[in-house]
Every structure is written in C-alpha cells, then in structure tokens.
Design a protein around this motif. Structure first.
Motif, PDB file in Angstrom:
ATOM      1  N   ASN A   1      53.731   6.969  13.488  1.00  0.00           N
ATOM      2  CA  ASN A   1      54.673   6.077  13.087  1.00  0.00           C
ATOM      3  C   ASN A   1      55.143   5.215  14.189  1.00  0.00           C
ATOM      4  O   ASN A   1      55.608   5.957  15.281  1.00  0.00           O
ATOM      5  N   PRO A   2      55.026   3.823  14.352  1.00  0.00           N
ATOM      6  CA  PRO A   2      55.583   3.169  15.477  1.00  0.00           C
ATOM      7  C   PRO A   2      56.961   3.282  15.675  1.00  0.00           C
ATOM      8  O   PRO A   2      57.438   3.149  16.778  1.00  0.00           O
ATOM      9  N   ASN A   3      57.960   3.635  14.625  1.00  0.00           N
ATOM     10  CA  ASN A   3      59.420   3.788  14.751  1.00  0.00           C
ATOM     11  C   ASN A   3      60.006   5.309  15.174  1.00  0.00           C
ATOM     12  O   ASN A   3      60.667   5.238  16.003  1.00  0.00           O
ATOM     13  N   THR A   4      59.239   6.106  14.685  1.00  0.00           N
ATOM     14  CA  THR A   4      59.606   7.608  14.763  1.00  0.00           C
ATOM     15  C   THR A   4      58.797   8.100  16.004  1.00  0.00           C
ATOM     16  O   THR A   4      59.368   9.056  16.452  1.00  0.00           O
ATOM     17  N   GLY A   5      57.540   7.864  16.062  1.00  0.00           N
ATOM     18  CA  GLY A   5      56.675   8.594  16.798  1.00  0.00           C
ATOM     19  C   GLY A   5      55.908   9.756  16.368  1.00  0.00           C
ATOM     20  O   GLY A   5      55.232  10.476  16.914  1.00  0.00           O
ATOM     21  N   ASN A   6      56.281   9.865  15.002  1.00  0.00           N
ATOM     22  CA  ASN A   6      55.650  11.178  14.258  1.00  0.00           C
ATOM     23  C   ASN A   6      54.298  10.953  14.158  1.00  0.00           C
ATOM     24  O   ASN A   6      53.807   9.895  13.744  1.00  0.00           O
ATOM     25  N   ILE A   7      53.452  11.977  14.502  1.00  0.00           N
ATOM     26  CA  ILE A   7      51.848  11.689  14.154  1.00  0.00           C
ATOM     27  C   ILE A   7      51.449  12.529  13.230  1.00  0.00           C
ATOM     28  O   ILE A   7      52.002  13.832  13.077  1.00  0.00           O
ATOM     29  N   SER A   8      50.444  12.070  12.475  1.00  0.00           N
ATOM     30  CA  SER A   8      49.866  12.576  11.434  1.00  0.00           C
ATOM     31  C   SER A   8      48.316  12.492  11.134  1.00  0.00           C
ATOM     32  O   SER A   8      48.030  11.607  11.778  1.00  0.00           O
ATOM     33  N   MET A   9      47.848  13.539  10.401  1.00  0.00           N
ATOM     34  CA  MET A   9      46.274  13.567  10.367  1.00  0.00           C
ATOM     35  C   MET A   9      45.951  12.485   9.364  1.00  0.00           C
ATOM     36  O   MET A   9      46.565  12.535   8.135  1.00  0.00           O
ATOM     37  N   LEU A  10      44.656  11.761   9.458  1.00  0.00           N
ATOM     38  CA  LEU A  10      44.076  10.913   8.494  1.00  0.00           C
ATOM     39  C   LEU A  10      42.942  11.578   7.901  1.00  0.00           C
ATOM     40  O   LEU A  10      42.580  11.429   6.516  1.00  0.00           O
ATOM     41  N   LYS A  11      42.344  12.615   8.559  1.00  0.00           N
ATOM     42  CA  LYS A  11      41.183  13.105   8.103  1.00  0.00           C
ATOM     43  C   LYS A  11      40.843  14.497   8.795  1.00  0.00           C
ATOM     44  O   LYS A  11      41.368  14.463  10.220  1.00  0.00           O
ATOM     45  N   PRO A  12      40.003  15.213   8.431  1.00  0.00           N
ATOM     46  CA  PRO A  12      39.621  16.597   9.278  1.00  0.00           C
ATOM     47  C   PRO A  12      38.899  16.441  10.562  1.00  0.00           C
ATOM     48  O   PRO A  12      37.962  15.265  10.425  1.00  0.00           O
ATOM     49  N   ALA A  13      39.252  17.074  11.579  1.00  0.00           N
ATOM     50  CA  ALA A  13      38.308  16.925  12.608  1.00  0.00           C
ATOM     51  C   ALA A  13      37.064  17.882  12.641  1.00  0.00           C
ATOM     52  O   ALA A  13      37.250  19.051  12.018  1.00  0.00           O
ATOM     53  N   ASN A  14      35.962  17.259  12.803  1.00  0.00           N
ATOM     54  CA  ASN A  14      34.681  17.879  12.580  1.00  0.00           C
ATOM     55  C   ASN A  14      34.203  18.215  13.883  1.00  0.00           C
ATOM     56  O   ASN A  14      32.733  18.718  14.011  1.00  0.00           O
TER      57      ASN A  14
END
Length: 325
Positions: free
Chosen positions: A301-314
């Motif tokens: 998130n460019p404003n908060t810096g929160n990181i989230s996943m878009l897809k699983p790591a394989n």
C-alpha cells in the motif's frame, strides 16, 4: 590716535572680530565675532560671546522674544538655558547697539554655532529582532544586518555579539552583518538567543572619552531543512561525523509454501512504517517496492506501507524485498 566713527561707518566693521584701534586706526562703537562656537549641555549663565562697546553705548535684543535662549548682561551674551545640539544646531542672535547721547542704532548679528557633545547612546530600531534561518544555510551566509543609529552621528559605531553558542558571528566589529559561523542542526538546537551591543567609541579605547552603549536581542529560530531520508521504525540513532542517522535492522515475516496469506502480512518487530528524518518538515511518506518482487507475489500500500500477498509462493527459500519510501 584713536578715531571714533559715526554708526553708519562703524557698521562696516561688524563682519569680523574688531580690535581698538584696528589697522585703520578706527575704534568701532559696537563689535563682536561674527560667529562663535558654544558647546551643548552648558550651564545657564555661561558666557557665549563678549561684545566690544564704546562708552555711552547700550545693548538690547532687536526682537522681543519671551522664549529667547540668550540674555544680555552688560557687554556679554550669556546662555539663558541649556542647549541641545540634537534639537537645534545654530542660532542667529540679533542685537541693537544704541548710542545713549544721540539715540543712533547699529544692528549686530552673532551666529552661535553649537558644538555637538557625545551625550546620546546608540539605539536599535527593534528589541528583540526575530530571525528565521534554515539549518541547511551555508556557512558564511549573512542572515541580516542589525545596525544601530546615534543622534550624535559619530563617524563609526562598534559592535559586539554575545552568545552561548558559536553558530553565528559578526562580519566585523564595525559591520553588524550576522553570519552563519558553523553548520546548523535543527535536531540539536532550534532556538538561539543573541545579544548585540553597539558602542559609540572604539572597543579598545583606553582614554576617558565619554562612551555610550545600546543593546538589543536577536532571537534566531533554526528551521528544519530537507536533508534527511525517511527512517524506518524502530531504528537506532547514531551521530556519524556530525550527521544524525537512524539505523533500522529491517523486518522479517513468514509465509507457508503454496499458501496465500490473507490480510496484511505480519512482520517483526512490527508493521512496516517510516517517518520523515526531517521532523520539522514531516512530509508524507510514499512506499513502493524497489526490488525483490519480480514474481509479483506481493503488493504494498503506497500510503500505509502494509504488505499483502497476491498469490502463493511456490519456491522454498528466502524472499528479500527492498522497499523505497
């Protein structure tokens, strides 16, 4: 032999100091210096000028004036009050010489030139002065001139700056330009109080000449300059060569192989967060990935810096994300 001339002839001799007899053997019936110098701050009754008069000649002022600063005592012009050069610098005293026997009159003008005496202190037009200076102002830069004035109009005033710090100095003892002397640091000191003295005699004078001093205060506010990057929190501050830096150990997190973490990715020692290193400016922080997200597994998130996943790591292993703020 001394010859006394009639009044119309004697009038020719009043433009200079007369003696009796003069070079022509003439004795003027009424004469005085055309101009005299007289110091201010005098005492009342002090003699201003002596007037030479012949026997049977009386003196009076040509114009009656109840506020006349002079009076006549016999053949002397004396001060009737204390004079102030700053109020007025010269006076034209008009006197009439009267021959008692004939009633003939002769005009006599004495110009009294006041001598200026050092009796006024230097004065600053403000007290205090307020100055705002950015911490990134280069050393040697003038941030203002703070000159005093003196009613006595001396040829030169001399200045001294008093401060508990060495952040500022004067260009010279005779030029009251305030210069930045050392690198400023908003986070260390952001308010400086200076005391400026102005003196109307040389600072090193050792004689007994009258000397007067004026004083003012200069209140300097040091402003934060945009000279530090954002600091990720928490961080440890260090002074490196006079520059303040804040070192962060970074963030760590875990995800499960082939599973997508929902919501904000939990990190240690806490959520991704940065502040502006220039606390006095405190600009808004914008976040983005600089490297490490080539596979597109995460978004930030460019404003908060929160990181989230878009897809699983394989792929099993460490993923290093570099965040630009």
């Amino acid at each position: 032999m001394c010859i006394t001339l009639p009044f119309y002839q004697a009038a020719l001799s009043t433009s200079r100091r007369e003696v009796c007899p003069d070079e022509n053997g003439v004795c003027p019936v009424c004469a005085a210096d055309r101009s005299v110098q007289f110091s201010e701050n005098n005492t009342v009754g002090e003699v201003v000028a002596n007037i030479s008069v012949q026997s049977g000649v009386t003196l009076r002022f040509s114009k009656e004036n109840s506020d006349n600063p002079f009076r006549l005592e016999g053949n002397q012009l004396v001060a009737a009050r204390v004079f102030d050069y700053e109020e007025k610098t010269n006076y034209d005293v008009e006197i009439t010489c009267i021959e008692t026997a004939t009633g003939s009159q002769l005009p006599l003008v004495i110009v009294v030139l006041l001598i200026n005496v050092n009796d006024n202190p230097p004065v600053f037009d403000q007290n205090p002065y307020y100055v705002r200076v950015s911490e990134i102002t280069p050393v040697g830069t003038s941030v203002g001139r703070f000159a005093a004035t003196d009613l006595d109009k001396p040829s030169q005033l001399y200045y001294t700056l008093i401060s508990k710090t060495n952040f500022f100095k004067l260009r010279s003892p005779t030029v009251p330009d305030l210069l930045v002397e050392t690198v400023l640091d908003y986070d260390k000191v952001n308010n400086v109080q200076l005391v400026l003295y102005a003196q109307d005699t040389p600072l090193t004078a050792k004689d007994n000449t009258a000397s007067f001093t004026g004083t003012t205060t200069i209140l300097v506010t040091i402003l934060d300059g945009d000279n530090r990057p954002p600091w990720f929190q928490p961080c440890t501050k260090h002074d490196v060569g006079g520059a303040l830096v804040c070192q962060s150990a970074g963030y760590t997190g875990r995800v499960v192989l082939n599973e997508q973490e929902t919501g904000v990715l939990p990190l240690k020692p806490g959520p991704l967060y940065a502040i502006d290193g220039d606390s006095g400016i405190n600009e808004e922080i914008m976040y983005s990935f600089l490297s490490g997200n080539d596979a597109g597994l995460f978004e930030i998130n460019p404003n908060t810096g929160n990181i989230s996943m878009l897809k699983p790591a394989n792929v099993l292993g460490n993923i290093s994300l570099t965040v630009l703020e």
